[in-house]
Design an enzyme around this catalytic site. Structure first.
Site, mmCIF file in Angstrom:
data_model
loop_
_atom_site.group_PDB
_atom_site.id
_atom_site.type_symbol
_atom_site.label_atom_id
_atom_site.label_comp_id
_atom_site.label_asym_id
_atom_site.label_seq_id
_atom_site.Cartn_x
_atom_site.Cartn_y
_atom_site.Cartn_z
ATOM 1 N N ASP A 1 24.804 -10.034 -8.823
ATOM 2 C CA ASP A 1 25.821 -11.039 -9.753
ATOM 3 C C ASP A 1 26.306 -12.379 -9.019
ATOM 4 O O ASP A 1 26.888 -12.767 -10.083
ATOM 5 C CB ASP A 1 26.118 -10.075 -11.077
ATOM 6 N N CYS B 1 9.659 -4.509 -32.620
ATOM 7 C CA CYS B 1 11.314 -3.934 -33.498
ATOM 8 C C CYS B 1 12.041 -5.388 -32.869
ATOM 9 O O CYS B 1 12.543 -6.454 -32.190
ATOM 10 C CB CYS B 1 11.530 -3.103 -32.386
ATOM 11 N N CYS C 1 18.164 -5.440 -31.490
ATOM 12 C CA CYS C 1 19.052 -6.039 -30.952
ATOM 13 C C CYS C 1 19.182 -7.339 -31.579
ATOM 14 O O CYS C 1 20.156 -7.382 -31.915
ATOM 15 C CB CYS C 1 18.167 -6.619 -29.715
ATOM 16 N N CYS D 1 22.919 -8.347 -33.924
ATOM 17 C CA CYS D 1 24.598 -8.869 -33.151
ATOM 18 C C CYS D 1 25.611 -9.793 -34.553
ATOM 19 O O CYS D 1 24.689 -10.127 -35.487
ATOM 20 C CB CYS D 1 23.801 -10.416 -32.923
ATOM 21 N N CYS E 1 24.192 -4.188 -28.614
ATOM 22 C CA CYS E 1 22.403 -5.028 -28.610
ATOM 23 C C CYS E 1 21.370 -4.261 -27.688
ATOM 24 O O CYS E 1 20.999 -3.577 -27.862
ATOM 25 C CB CYS E 1 22.033 -6.968 -28.318
ATOM 26 N N CYS F 1 18.800 -0.369 -28.266
ATOM 27 C CA CYS F 1 17.635 -0.550 -28.048
ATOM 28 C C CYS F 1 16.992 1.321 -27.550
ATOM 29 O O CYS F 1 17.529 1.638 -27.370
ATOM 30 C CB CYS F 1 17.962 -0.942 -26.691
#
Length: 342
Positions: free
Chosen positions: A131, A188, A191, A195, A241, A245
């Site tokens: 990251d 789908c 998500c 928001c 979001c 799921c």
């Protein structure tokens, strides 16, 4: 077992939920997509995304000697549903990934142990990333078959949902690559629909400038008034979001309990009272610590303004003259909201 099978087995022993392999040059589309993202201004204040774009868009240029990339997923799946906490208006909601120990430390140590084992077993050289380097981890994750980038742009899997940290081990060893994963979102749009700030201009695209995770963590200074009212009681990150799921029915329990049982959803009044020393002490070892007291209390004050809890009015009033201009601005906004004069 051949070497690759040994690598996967060792990764699972270390606590990763999945390990797959790709080549450093397996994401030729990454550079163009990154350029489009930056050109649209979707990166906001994250200027670091425009730096070293030749690496971020081309992992093969990051370390030319690398022959293979081992992509790994580590679950941090929460043992609670984050969404009901949004109704606790007097409390601050902190993202599930930041409830416990900073994942950078935990995951990197696992990656280093795996890398050392690989060198001892088969030789070669390694570099590990989690990251903090210009590595397109999600694109590489899909190329390696870990999962696919969903409509919310995060990586998700039919085997572990979307509650996972990603890490990578670049190696000079040649390992057989896995087949890339394809998308399974179908029709789908859960998500996108959930928001609160409409941060997705289209499926598979995110405008970070409207994302609550970006606003509470990366954005410096005051947040636009239009967006403050949509942040609710989210004070560090946003899980909406991810939490909604459907693929999370396959979520795998976190292997490291240090990700759980940490900061919880504390009372806003308690958090607003933190000075710099108190903030550092309270969030020592937590990802929350990286944003500093001023940005954190700014977020808390926005939550207070959105709370509708009259008892929090004196708390906001007490910070209207804070030495940090952004905190003082947030406090005055919160006061106006609670008084109904905004």
């Amino acid at each position: 077992m051949d070497l690759k099978q040994q690598v996967v087995a060792r990764a699972l022993e270390e606590g990763f939920v999945m390990a797959r392999v790709c080549r450093p040059d397996s994401v030729p589309q990454a550079a163009e997509r990154l350029q489009e993202f930056v050109n649209a201004g979707y990166h906001g204040q994250m200027g670091w995304m425009t730096e070293r774009m030749h690496w971020r868009g081309n992992p093969a240029a990051l370390w030319p000697e690398a022959q293979s990339v081992i992509m790994l997923a580590e679950s941090y799946a929460p043992d609670y549903d984050p969404l009901p906490l949004l109704e606790a208006r007097g409390q601050g909601v902190i993202s599930a990934y930041a409830q416990g120990r900073d994942y950078h430390d935990v995951v990197k140590k696992r990656l280093k142990r795996l890398g050392r084992w690989l060198i001892e077993t088969a030789g070669g050289e390694i570099k590990v990333f989690v990251d903090t380097a210009p590595v397109p981890e999600k694109a590489l994750g899909q190329a390696a078959g870990l999962g696919w980038q969903g409509k919310h742009t995060s990586l998700l899997s039919r085997e572990w949902g979307n509650w996972a940290f990603l890490g990578s081990v670049f190696t000079t060893l040649k390992l057989a690559p896995d087949a890339p994963e394809v998308g399974h979102c179908g029709s789908c749009t859960a998500c996108l629909d959930i928001c609160p700030t409409n941060a997705f201009p289209a499926p598979y695209q995110m405008d970070a400038r409207r994302c609550i995770s970006y606003l509470t963590i990366e954005h410096a200074g005051p947040v636009d008034a239009e967006l403050r009212a949509l942040m609710g009681n989210r004070i560090y990150g946003c899980d909406d979001c991810l939490a909604v799921c459907p693929w999370n029915k396959f979520a795998v329990a976190a292997s490291d309990m240090r990700y759980h049982g940490g900061v919880g959803a504390p009372p806003l009044a308690e958090l607003a009272a933190l000075d710099d020393a108190g903030f550092r002490a309270r969030f020592s070892g937590s990802p929350v610590k990286r944003i500093g007291r001023n940005r954190f209390v700014r977020n808390v004050l926005y939550a207070i303004g959105n709370s509708g809890v009259a008892d929090l009015l004196p708390v906001a009033c007490g910070l209207c003259e804070d030495t940090d201009a952004t905190v003082a601005d947030a406090a005055r906004w919160a006061v106006a909201q609670l008084k109904g004069t905004a």
